[in-house]
Design a protein around this motif. Structure first.
Motif, PDB file in Angstrom:
ATOM      1  N   ASP A  77       0.911  -1.252  -0.001  1.00  0.00           N
ATOM      2  CA  ASP A  77       0.160   0.025  -0.141  1.00  0.00           C
ATOM      3  C   ASP A  77       0.758   1.202  -0.073  1.00  0.00           C
ATOM      4  OD1 ASP A  77      -2.255  -1.514   0.066  1.00  0.00           O
ATOM      5  OD2 ASP A  77      -2.647  -1.279   2.299  1.00  0.00           O
ATOM      6  N   LYS A  78       1.699   1.456   0.829  1.00  0.00           N
ATOM      7  CA  LYS A  78       2.753   2.361   0.869  1.00  0.00           C
ATOM      8  C   LYS A  78       3.437   2.659  -0.335  1.00  0.00           C
ATOM      9  CE  LYS A  78       3.220   3.165   5.686  1.00  0.00           C
ATOM     10  NZ  LYS A  78       3.057   4.530   6.209  1.00  0.00           N
ATOM     11  N   ARG A  79       4.010   1.580  -0.984  1.00  0.00           N
ATOM     12  CA  ARG A  79       4.653   1.595  -2.297  1.00  0.00           C
ATOM     13  C   ARG A  79       3.656   2.161  -3.237  1.00  0.00           C
ATOM     14  NH1 ARG A  79       7.549  -4.096  -1.366  1.00  0.00           N
ATOM     15  NH2 ARG A  79       9.647  -3.095  -0.509  1.00  0.00           N
ATOM     16  N   GLU A  80       2.399   1.871  -3.543  1.00  0.00           N
ATOM     17  CA  GLU A  80       1.683   2.313  -4.361  1.00  0.00           C
ATOM     18  C   GLU A  80       1.105   3.692  -4.072  1.00  0.00           C
ATOM     19  OE1 GLU A  80      -0.504   2.166  -7.769  1.00  0.00           O
ATOM     20  OE2 GLU A  80       0.962   0.303  -7.049  1.00  0.00           O
ATOM     21  N   ALA A 136       3.284   6.012  -2.946  1.00  0.00           N
ATOM     22  CA  ALA A 136       4.480   6.587  -3.321  1.00  0.00           C
ATOM     23  C   ALA A 136       4.464   6.766  -4.737  1.00  0.00           C
ATOM     24  CB  ALA A 136       5.708   6.082  -2.603  1.00  0.00           C
ATOM     25  N   LYS A 137       3.870   5.828  -5.512  1.00  0.00           N
ATOM     26  CA  LYS A 137       4.033   5.794  -7.212  1.00  0.00           C
ATOM     27  C   LYS A 137       3.007   6.701  -7.452  1.00  0.00           C
ATOM     28  CE  LYS A 137       5.255   0.830  -7.627  1.00  0.00           C
ATOM     29  NZ  LYS A 137       4.677  -0.334  -8.385  1.00  0.00           N
ATOM     30  N   GLU A 138       1.685   6.731  -6.712  1.00  0.00           N
ATOM     31  CA  GLU A 138       0.838   7.695  -7.106  1.00  0.00           C
ATOM     32  C   GLU A 138       1.252   9.127  -6.970  1.00  0.00           C
ATOM     33  OE1 GLU A 138      -2.380   9.118  -8.808  1.00  0.00           O
ATOM     34  OE2 GLU A 138      -1.940   6.935  -8.833  1.00  0.00           O
ATOM     35  N   ASP A 139       1.989   9.220  -5.603  1.00  0.00           N
ATOM     36  CA  ASP A 139       2.520  10.740  -5.255  1.00  0.00           C
ATOM     37  C   ASP A 139       3.421  11.198  -6.456  1.00  0.00           C
ATOM     38  OD1 ASP A 139       2.682  12.964  -3.510  1.00  0.00           O
ATOM     39  OD2 ASP A 139       4.540  11.946  -3.244  1.00  0.00           O
ATOM     40  N   ALA A 140       4.292  10.172  -6.929  1.00  0.00           N
ATOM     41  CA  ALA A 140       5.344  10.653  -8.108  1.00  0.00           C
ATOM     42  C   ALA A 140       4.595  11.023  -9.076  1.00  0.00           C
ATOM     43  CB  ALA A 140       6.458   9.467  -7.986  1.00  0.00           C
ATOM     44  N   ARG A 141       3.487  10.049  -9.724  1.00  0.00           N
ATOM     45  CA  ARG A 141       2.752  10.379 -10.836  1.00  0.00           C
ATOM     46  C   ARG A 141       2.036  11.858 -10.660  1.00  0.00           C
ATOM     47  NH1 ARG A 141       0.314   5.394  -9.698  1.00  0.00           N
ATOM     48  NH2 ARG A 141       1.471   3.723 -10.826  1.00  0.00           N
ATOM     49  N   ARG A 142       1.542  12.112  -9.629  1.00  0.00           N
ATOM     50  CA  ARG A 142       0.855  13.425  -9.395  1.00  0.00           C
ATOM     51  C   ARG A 142       1.977  14.416  -9.737  1.00  0.00           C
ATOM     52  NH1 ARG A 142       1.033  16.516  -5.623  1.00  0.00           N
ATOM     53  NH2 ARG A 142       1.825  15.052  -4.121  1.00  0.00           N
ATOM     54  N   ARG A 143       3.025  14.301  -8.975  1.00  0.00           N
ATOM     55  CA  ARG A 143       4.062  15.453  -9.062  1.00  0.00           C
ATOM     56  C   ARG A 143       4.691  15.664 -10.422  1.00  0.00           C
ATOM     57  NH1 ARG A 143       7.756  13.526  -3.933  1.00  0.00           N
ATOM     58  NH2 ARG A 143       8.202  12.003  -5.545  1.00  0.00           N
TER      59      ARG A 143
END
Length: 128
Positions: free
Chosen positions: A39-42, A44-51
């Motif tokens: 869940d935390k890795r996903e 983090a990926k979603e946050d990176a995508r947003r940024r």
């Protein structure tokens, strides 16, 4: 200040608590940790995508443009994506074992080396 230190998580204390658990309870903890990590890795990926999308928007470009991809006439993406190139064409085939092939790229296969040692030429192995 003492209360602040007591509130802080201490890994050594946590490990001592884990040592008290039986195998089934440890398995439940492991399952929970695996799910939490996923869940935390996903997240983090979603946050990176947003940024990344924000950066692209600020630059007035699409993410694909920033990453070096370009649109083809057919609307397909062309660029640095893995697997976007077609496989190399076979240029050489073993004279008796047709499943042995070589594109001519990279190191020569052992069967090609053996053919050449016996006085053969690459032209003899060339696919018409």
């Amino acid at each position: 200040m003492a209360n602040e230190q007591e509130k802080k998580f201490k890994l050594s204390d946590f490990m001592k608590q884990l040592e008290k658990l039986d195998v089934e309870e440890l398995q439940q903890v492991e399952d929970g940790v695996v799910k939490l990590l996923a869940d935390k890795r996903e997240a983090a990926k979603e946050d990176a995508r947003r940024r990344i999308e924000e950066i692209a928007k600020e630059a007035g470009a699409s993410v694909k443009e920033l990453m070096g991809f370009r649109e083809t006439r057919q609307g397909q993406t062309q660029g640095q994506a893995k697997g976007s190139r077609r496989p190399a064409e076979i240029k050489f085939r073993h004279p008796t074992e047709s499943s042995l092939t070589w594109t001519g790229r990279g190191r020569k296969p052992a069967w090609v080396e053996e053919h050449l040692k016996q006085g053969g030429t690459l032209e003899q192995l060339a696919v018409a």
